[in-house]
Design an enzyme around this catalytic site. Structure first.
Site, PDB file in Angstrom:
ATOM      1  N   ASN A 291     -18.539  29.397 -54.581  1.00 16.23           N
ATOM      2  CA  ASN A 291     -18.977  30.743 -54.027  1.00 16.23           C
ATOM      3  C   ASN A 291     -17.980  31.757 -54.789  1.00 16.23           C
ATOM      4  OD1 ASN A 291     -19.086  33.107 -52.817  1.00 16.23           O
ATOM      5  ND2 ASN A 291     -18.323  32.607 -50.794  1.00 16.23           N
TER       6      ASN A 291
ATOM      7  N   GLY B  82      -9.571  30.498 -47.611  1.00 14.12           N
ATOM      8  CA  GLY B  82      -8.577  31.248 -48.871  1.00 14.12           C
ATOM      9  C   GLY B  82      -7.209  31.402 -48.353  1.00 14.12           C
TER      10      GLY B  82
ATOM     11  N   GLU C 151     -17.369  25.954 -42.000  1.00  9.16           N
ATOM     12  CA  GLU C 151     -16.126  26.603 -42.793  1.00  9.16           C
ATOM     13  C   GLU C 151     -15.158  27.223 -41.706  1.00  9.16           C
ATOM     14  OE1 GLU C 151     -16.937  27.622 -47.074  1.00  9.16           O
ATOM     15  OE2 GLU C 151     -17.648  29.428 -45.827  1.00  9.16           O
TER      16      GLU C 151
ATOM     17  N   SER D 249     -10.258  26.160 -48.639  1.00 10.98           N
ATOM     18  CA  SER D 249      -9.179  25.405 -49.418  1.00 10.98           C
ATOM     19  C   SER D 249      -9.391  24.367 -50.006  1.00 10.98           C
ATOM     20  CB  SER D 249      -8.022  25.556 -48.862  1.00 10.98           C
ATOM     21  OG  SER D 249      -7.699  27.268 -48.385  1.00 10.98           O
TER      22      SER D 249
HETATM   23  C1  PEP Z   1     -15.442  30.178 -49.230  1.00 13.03           C
HETATM   24  O1  PEP Z   1     -15.434  31.312 -49.385  1.00 13.03           O
HETATM   25  O2  PEP Z   1     -16.517  29.840 -48.729  1.00 13.03           O
HETATM   26  C2  PEP Z   1     -14.290  29.280 -49.137  1.00 13.03           C
HETATM   27  C3  PEP Z   1     -14.270  28.201 -48.558  1.00 13.03           C
HETATM   28  O3  PEP Z   1     -13.300  29.863 -50.069  1.00 13.03           O
HETATM   29  P1  PEP Z   1     -11.787  29.068 -50.154  1.00 13.03           P
HETATM   30  O4  PEP Z   1     -12.161  27.682 -50.744  1.00 13.03           O
HETATM   31  O5  PEP Z   1     -11.019  29.945 -51.112  1.00 13.03           O
HETATM   32  O6  PEP Z   1     -10.937  28.795 -48.954  1.00 13.03           O
END
Ligand code: PEP
Length: 258
Positions: A9, A173, A167, A213
């Site tokens: 993403n 993030g 998530e 992450s």
């Molecule tokens: C996301 O945007 O769906 C995500 C999981 O971001 P990150 O990997 O940066 O935590």
């Protein structure tokens, strides 16, 4: 083992030339993998990225979609238009959409129905915020997001066209990853809910990605869990090296298990 699905993403990053450079870097590093690899550029880069992945094993996703097929809805993009530009998937219900753009279970559900009608596959995001986890409400929130988003969607559609992305918002993030055990616990719970709402076959077929992450260093332990079938990757998907390492690690584990 269900076939892993690793999706990047890219969020609000990468103008057209940067997106093309990134996808070409990924393409040469993941040729030959058996798992599903998906990239999710911004709307304006979809067309050029599509041209650059033609004939490769990389699939294309949008990051959001609207539920109407057309009309007076300034600024929105219809599911049929995503299909037209060559998207295989769209992300729906990302926590950033829920947080900043008033996405609700109801709008997620409308977007899913419209996307199915247009022949798109969907990565539907669900997950709890930190305060919800700390208050002991993780399972309630996940249940609410899952059952609300999938309201009146037939088992056939869920099996064929929907991937669930768990998530936890506190891990997105932030550099904080849910431990493989924490993620597995929720993935198991989601699978149980799919059995309750649908049936065993649907529950065992649907892939559940983890997002929050994910990095080359932690993908192996996550993907080795029985109910974690892939990753939705934000930050680490913005570099060809790190994203491809994640893909190749997942592919290696898949090949070892099949
Ligand atoms: C996301 O945007 O769906 C995500 C999981 O971001 P990150 O990997 O940066 O935590």
């Amino acid at each position: 083992m269900r076939k892993p699905i690793i999706a990047g993403n890219w969020k609000l990053n990468k103008a057209i030339s940067e997106a093309v450079e990134l996808v070409n870097g990924i393409k040469e590093r993941v040729a030959g993998v058996d798992i599903d690899v998906i990239v999710g550029p911004v709307f304006t880069a979809l067309s050029e990225v599509k041209k650059n992945i033609e004939g490769s094993n990389i699939q294309l996703s949008a990051q959001d979609v609207y539920w109407e097929e057309g009309g007076a809805f300034t600024g929105e993009v219809a599911p049929g238009m995503l299909k037209d530009v060559g998207c295989d998937y769209t992300i729906i219900g990302h926590s950033e959409r829920r947080q900043y753009f008033n996405e609700t279970n109801e709008t997620v559900n409308k977007k899913i129905r419209a996307s199915l009608k247009a022949g798109l596959k969907i990565m539907m995001c669900i997950g709890e915020k930190l305060e919800e986890r700390e208050a002991g409400n993780t399972f309630d929130v996940v249940k609410d997001h899952l059952s609300g988003g999938l309201q009146d969607i037939a088992a056939e559609n869920v099996k064929e066209s929907i991937v669930i992305a768990y998530e936890p918002v506190w891990a997105i993030g932030t550099g904080k990853t849910a431990t493989p055990d924490q993620a597995q616990e929720v993935h198991r719970f989601i699978r149980g809910l799919l059995t309750e709402i649908y049936d065993e076959d649907t529950s065992e077929t649907v892939r559940i990605q983890y997002g929050g992450s994910v990095k080359p260093e932690n993908i192996k332990d996550l993907i080795s869990m029985p109910d974690i079938d892939g990753g939705l990757i934000g930050g680490a998907s913005l570099k060809a090296d790190s994203f491809s390492q994640i893909v190749n690690t997942a592919d290696k584990i898949y090949k070892e298990n099949n």
